[in-house]
Design an enzyme around this catalytic site. Sequence first.
Site: not given
Ligand SMILES: NC(=O)c1ccc[n+]([C@@H]2O[C@H](COP(=O)([O-])OP(=O)(O)OC[C@H]3O[C@@H](n4cnc5c(N)ncnc54)[C@H](O)[C@@H]3O)[C@@H](O)[C@H]2O)c1
Ligand SMILES: O=C(O)C1=N[C@H](C(=O)O)CCC1
Length: 233
Positions: A96, A131, A135, A141
């Site tokens: 998601a 954001h 990011k 996404g």
């Molecule tokens: N779908 C959602 O609801 C949602 C919400 C927030 C963030 N996100 C997404 O989630 C991802 C992470 O966000 P974040 O804010 O925690 O980022 P962040 O940069 O704080 O954390 C990412 C972590 O992944 C680690 N990493 C790098 N390579 C890796 C590997 N091969 N295996 C495991 N870990 C590895 C990094 O060292 C880091 O600690 C992003 O892509 C963001 O867009 C999605």
């Molecule tokens: O912090 C981020 O990075 C987030 N990523 C997701 C996106 O790309 O939509 C969800 C919101 C936060």
Amino acid sequence: MNIALFGYGKMGKMIEQIALKRNHTIVAKVDVDTTEINYSEIDVAIDFSMPNAAYGNIKNCLEHNIPVISGTTGWLQDYQNAVDLCKEKNGAFIYASNFSLGVNLFFELNSYLAKMMAPLKQYNVSMEEIHHTQKLDAPSGTAITLAEGVINETDYTNWKLDEAGEQEIPITAKRIADTPGTHTVSYDSEVDGIEIKHTAHNREGFALGAVIAAEWIVGKSGVFTMKDVLNLS
Ligand SMILES: NC(=O)c1ccc[n+]([C@@H]2O[C@H](COP(=O)([O-])OP(=O)(O)OC[C@H]3O[C@@H](n4cnc5c(N)ncnc54)[C@H](O)[C@@H]3O)[C@@H](O)[C@H]2O)c1
Ligand SMILES: O=C(O)C1=N[C@H](C(=O)O)CCC1
């Protein structure tokens, strides 16, 4: 439930807090420097890592018959490979772009509004996402999912970052410190405008949604979405 976190950054740490409050155990915190993973003790994996790491993590988990929840964005060129592998292994997988309940309701509202706006050709649609400055991917996404929601209901055929051509939805991506995620969908005509907006106040909603999805998927097989988890339409 024994949860493995793939990615122990901002989201991994927030998911850990929520999972512990819901009486789960974190059996692995896999990050970029992890050398060994004991798959046998994992009930479900939650991947919030990085665009270039997500598919590898998902693949390894599916190959070890571990259900996977993926929230990482910016890796969707490999989404179909993940779906195919999940089906081949009779595994379980959810991606998601946004796990928060509020955003998943917002997705429904976006589709409903797009359906109403479809015949009203005097309105042009545009989107803005804001954001935090760390990011890596743009547009978000979530913005891509919103654009796909509009495309499904209207004559728009594609989305484009910044300047868009005819039949394309322009998306503006802004990066401002400490902003967890704000998304606005706007329809503008010469005489008026309509806007719908979702603002995340922190990361808790994303993390809670991911843990709820992990609880839901254990024992199931198939490729699912948050619509299935939340029983939406
Ligand atoms: N779908 C959602 O609801 C949602 C919400 C927030 C963030 N996100 C997404 O989630 C991802 C992470 O966000 P974040 O804010 O925690 O980022 P962040 O940069 O704080 O954390 C990412 C972590 O992944 C680690 N990493 C790098 N390579 C890796 C590997 N091969 N295996 C495991 N870990 C590895 C990094 O060292 C880091 O600690 C992003 O892509 C963001 O867009 C999605
Ligand atoms: O912090 C981020 O990075 C987030 N990523 C997701 C996106 O790309 O939509 C969800 C919101 C936060």
